[in-house]
Enzyme design. Sequence first.
Site, mmCIF file in Angstrom:
data_model
loop_
_atom_site.group_PDB
_atom_site.id
_atom_site.type_symbol
_atom_site.label_atom_id
_atom_site.label_comp_id
_atom_site.label_asym_id
_atom_site.label_seq_id
_atom_site.Cartn_x
_atom_site.Cartn_y
_atom_site.Cartn_z
ATOM 1 N N HIS A 10 83.107 47.014 46.526
ATOM 2 C CA HIS A 10 81.952 46.638 47.330
ATOM 3 C C HIS A 10 82.407 45.760 48.496
ATOM 4 C CE1 HIS A 10 78.543 47.289 44.217
ATOM 5 N NE2 HIS A 10 79.514 48.174 44.041
ATOM 6 N N CYS A 33 74.418 43.102 45.260
ATOM 7 C CA CYS A 33 74.078 43.600 43.930
ATOM 8 C C CYS A 33 74.392 42.496 42.903
ATOM 9 C CB CYS A 33 74.892 44.857 43.633
ATOM 10 S SG CYS A 33 76.637 44.531 43.295
ATOM 11 N N GLU A 36 81.199 42.984 49.711
ATOM 12 C CA GLU A 36 81.236 41.552 49.413
ATOM 13 C C GLU A 36 82.464 41.180 48.593
ATOM 14 O OE1 GLU A 36 76.987 42.936 49.836
ATOM 15 O OE2 GLU A 36 78.720 43.623 48.705
ATOM 16 N N CYS A 46 78.198 41.447 42.847
ATOM 17 C CA CYS A 46 78.627 40.686 44.019
ATOM 18 C C CYS A 46 77.968 39.312 44.051
ATOM 19 C CB CYS A 46 78.327 41.467 45.296
ATOM 20 S SG CYS A 46 79.287 42.997 45.404
#
Length: 184
Positions: free
Chosen positions: A44, A72, A46, A75
């Site tokens: 991801h 999410c 992040e 993260c």
Amino acid sequence: MAWESYRHGGIAVGAVLTDAAGTIIGRGRNQRFASASPRGLLAHAEMEALAAIPARKDRAHGSALYTTLQPCPMCLGAVVVARVDRLLFGAFDPTWQGIEQLPQLNDEVRRRWPKVTGPLTGPLGEWLAVLPCLNTNGALVRAMEATAPQRAERARAVARRLASATSLPDTADQALEQVWDLLA
């Protein structure tokens, strides 16, 4: 970073981590579906940006994470564990509605919770909300169709407009210029 992810076939999410002085120390783009991604589901934006946090105990003091889409749970958990001071996001992720309630879990989560700012409004906020839906038809699109059907239709219109061009714009600015009327 989000546009780069989109151009490489990924979910269009980008993130930047800054230190206390505002200097960019980490960048990331979603690479979940990139062919060269070594981490698959964990790649991801992040997480990529947060990987730049130094190993010191005060590692994230004064830091800020800027991300195009509300993080999410994975993260956001990393943001809390790393003790990032500020989280600024461009658009809500309808998949994770209610995630902002996590600080109510316990005192430790509440103490570590960053100061949160977002989402952006207006055409830029719309752009950041629809952009992650352009390369996927997964959970994010289904959640958007359920919670914001007009925005889901806007995402489809943006995708059609970009697909009808002879080539994909090189930059996010160029792409935004092509679809601004759909977002305003």
